[in-house]
Scaffold this active site. Structure first.
Site, PDB file in Angstrom:
ATOM      1  CG  HIS A 269       7.341 -27.139   7.520  1.00  0.00           C
ATOM      2  ND1 HIS A 269       8.749 -26.725   7.673  1.00  0.00           N
ATOM      3  CD2 HIS A 269       7.402 -28.622   7.142  1.00  0.00           C
ATOM      4  CE1 HIS A 269       9.383 -27.682   7.552  1.00  0.00           C
ATOM      5  NE2 HIS A 269       8.986 -28.794   7.271  1.00  0.00           N
TER       6      HIS A 269
ATOM      7  CE1 TYR B  14      14.270 -17.308   7.284  1.00  0.00           C
ATOM      8  CE2 TYR B  14      12.794 -18.842   8.164  1.00  0.00           C
ATOM      9  CZ  TYR B  14      13.405 -18.113   7.155  1.00  0.00           C
ATOM     10  OH  TYR B  14      12.670 -18.389   5.885  1.00  0.00           O
TER      11      TYR B  14
ATOM     12  N   PRO C 139      16.508 -14.718  -0.264  1.00  0.00           N
ATOM     13  CG  PRO C 139      18.197 -16.097  -0.127  1.00  0.00           C
ATOM     14  CD  PRO C 139      18.244 -14.795  -0.435  1.00  0.00           C
TER      15      PRO C 139
ATOM     16  CE  LYS D 138       6.469 -13.524   1.126  1.00  0.00           C
ATOM     17  NZ  LYS D 138       5.823 -14.649   1.312  1.00  0.00           N
TER      18      LYS D 138
ATOM     19  CE1 TYR E  93       9.586 -17.363   6.071  1.00  0.00           C
ATOM     20  CE2 TYR E  93       8.124 -19.061   5.360  1.00  0.00           C
ATOM     21  CZ  TYR E  93       9.535 -18.473   5.878  1.00  0.00           C
ATOM     22  OH  TYR E  93      10.482 -19.182   5.496  1.00  0.00           O
TER      23      TYR E  93
END
Length: 394
Positions: free
Chosen positions: A74, A198, A289, A293, A388
Site C-alpha cells: 500500500h 478512515y 488501533p 502501531k 503512520y
C-alpha cells in the site's frame, strides 16, 4: 525438572516469537512458553498493517518470503469526511516509505514455522529472582510436568493480562480509556478499496481495511458497553454503508466470518525493565488501533531487546540492556501520541463525555478543521504520513 537456558521468553505472540528467532540467529539459546494452544495462536486475529521498517526487519531475519509473496503493498490511506475522500500518498511524503498489509496471524505462523522450541498450553507460569543474574522461569507443561528454568534474562512478551508485568516490583502506569470501542469484522468478500479508508462520520467512525484479495476487514465505532449479540450482520452492513458511503463508490457485502468488540485505550507501564526481567509489546504498552502501531511497536521493542541481550550475553556488556527501557519508551510515547491524535481526529465523541452538550458540536467542528488541514497542507500531510509509515527502527 530443573533446566538451564540463556533467555526465558513468556508469550508466543509476535514479540516473543520474533525475539526468540532473532536471538537464535546470534547463537543465544532460549525457552519460550505460551499458555494457549498453537492453533489458538495461529488463528488469533489482530493487527494487519506493517510499517516499512517492520517489513525490512522481517526480510532481514529470514521471515519475509511469504509476506513478500502474499502481502498487499500500500502507498497510503484515504481520509473521508464531510462528503469528501482524500488520498495521502506516503512515498511522495516520506521519501519512498510504503506499508504492507499482512495479518499478524501470518507473521505468527511464519515465526512458529521457523522451528524453535516452544512449550504450548503451559500453566502456573511464574518468574522469580529477577534482581539476580540467574532469574528463574517456572511453569507446568501440557503433560503436567513442572519445570524450573534457570536463565540469564527473562523477556515478558505475554500481553496485558500476563504474569510478567505484575512481577515487576515498582511501576508507574499511565492510561486513558476512550468512550467508545471498535466492532470489527472479517468478511469473505473482495475489498472495495485499494487502500485503507478512515472515515469520520456524524454516525461515528468507520474503517475499511483488508486481509487478502478475497477477505475484507472492516470496523465501526460503537459504545464500549455494546453486546456483540445485539449486532446482526444486517445491522453491521447497514452502518458500514452509511458511514463509508461515497458518491460513485460501492461497498461490497459478503458473509461475515468473525466479529468482536474491542475497547479503545492507551496504557503505558514504565520502566520496561527490572533487574533481569524485560517487558516487550502489550505487556508494557497498549495503544488504540487507529494509528496501526500496536504490532509495529512490539517489533521495535524486540529489535532493541534482541540487540541488548546479544550484547549482554555474548559480548558481556550491559550498556544496551541498561538503556533498554529509556530507548523503547521514547518510541512508545511517540506512538501513544500519534494513536491519540488519529483517534481524537476521527471518532465522534458522545455528548455524555462532555460537561456541556455544546462542547460535542465544538469538538466535531475542530475535527473537520483538522482533517481539512491534513488534506490541504503538505506539511500537515507529511507529519501524518511520516508517523503512520513509521520511523527507522533503533
Amino acid at each position: 525438572m530443573r533446566t538451564r537456558t540463556q533467555v526465558g521468553i513468556i508469550g508466543a505472540g509476535p514479540a516473543g516469537l520474533l525475539l526468540q528467532h532473532m536471538l537464535a540467529r546470534h547463537g543465544v539459546d532460549s525457552v519460550l512458553v505460551e499458555n494457549r494452544s498453537r492453533e489458538y495462536c495461529e488463528k488469533r486475529q489482530r493487527a494487519g498493517v506493517l510499517e516499512h521498517g517492520t517489513v525490512e526487519l522481517l526480510k532481514e531475519i529470514g521471515l519475509g518470503d511469504r509476506m513478500m509473496r502474499e502481502g498487499l503493498l500500500h502507498s497510503g490511506i484515504y481520509l473521508q469526511f464531510a462528503g469528501e475522500r482524500h488520498h495521502l500518498d506516503f512515498p511522495s511524503l516520506t521519501g519512498g516509505r510504503t506499508l504492507t498489509v499482512y495479518a499478524q496471524t501470518e507473521v505468527v505462523k511464519d515465526a512458529i514455522a521457523a522451528g524453535h522450541p516452544i512449550f504450548f498450553e503451559v500453566s502456573d507460569t511464574a518468574v522469580r529472582d529477577i534482581d539476580t543474574e540467574r532469574p528463574v522461569l517456572s511453569f507446568t507443561d501440557a503433560d503436567g510436568v513442572a519445570h524450573e528454568v534457570e536463565c540469564d534474562a527473562i523477556a515478558g512478551c505475554d500481553g496485558f493480562h500476563g504474569v510478567s508485568r505484575p512481577s515487576m516490583p515498582s511501576l508507574r502506569v499511565s492510561e486513558r480509556t476512550y468512550p467508545f470501542g471498535w466492532l470489527g469484522i472479517l468478511a469473505t468478500v473482495p475489498p472495495s478499496t485499494d487502500e485503507l479508508i478512515y472515515a469520520h462520520s456524524p454516525h461515528g467512525f468507520a474503517m475499511h481495511s483488508m486481509r487478502s484479495p478475497e477477505v475484507s476487514r472492516l470496523y465501526i465505532q460503537v459504545d464500549p458497553d455494546e453486546k456483540i449479540d445485539d449486532w446482526s450482520d444486517a445491522r453491521i452492513w447497514e452502518q458500514l454503508q452509511i458511514r463509508l458511503g461515497h458518491p460513485g463508490w460501492t461497498l461490497n457485502e459478503g458473509p461475515i466470518t468473525e466479529k468482536g468488540i474491542t475497547p479503545m485505550r492507551s496504557f503505558v507501564a514504565e520502566p520496561m525493565r527490572s533487574g533481569r526481567l524485560f517487558l516487550a509489546g502489550d505487556a508494557a504498552h497498549i495503544v488504540p488501533p487507529t494509528g496501526a502501531k500496536g504490532l509495529n511497536l512490539a517489533v521495535a521493542d524486540v529489535k532493541v531487546l534482541a540487540d541488548a541481550l546479544v550484547r549482554l550475553l555474548v559480548e558481556g556488556k550491559s550498556d544496551l540492556a541498561d538503556a533498554y527501557s529509556e530507548t523503547c519508551l521514547t518510541r512508545v510515547w511517540r506512538s501513544t501520541w500519534f494513536s491519540w491524535y488519529m483517534t481524537s481526529m476521527l471518532h465522534r465523541f458522545p455528548v455524555s463525555s462532555f460537561s456541556d452538550p455544546a462542547e460535542a458540536d465544538f469538538q466535531e467542528h475542530l475535527q473537520i478543521a483538522q482533517l481539512r488541514q491534513v488534506t490541504s497542507s503538505e506539511a500537515a500531510a507529511r507529519n501524518l504520513a511520516e508517523n503512520y509509515a513509521g520511523w527507522p527502527l533503533p
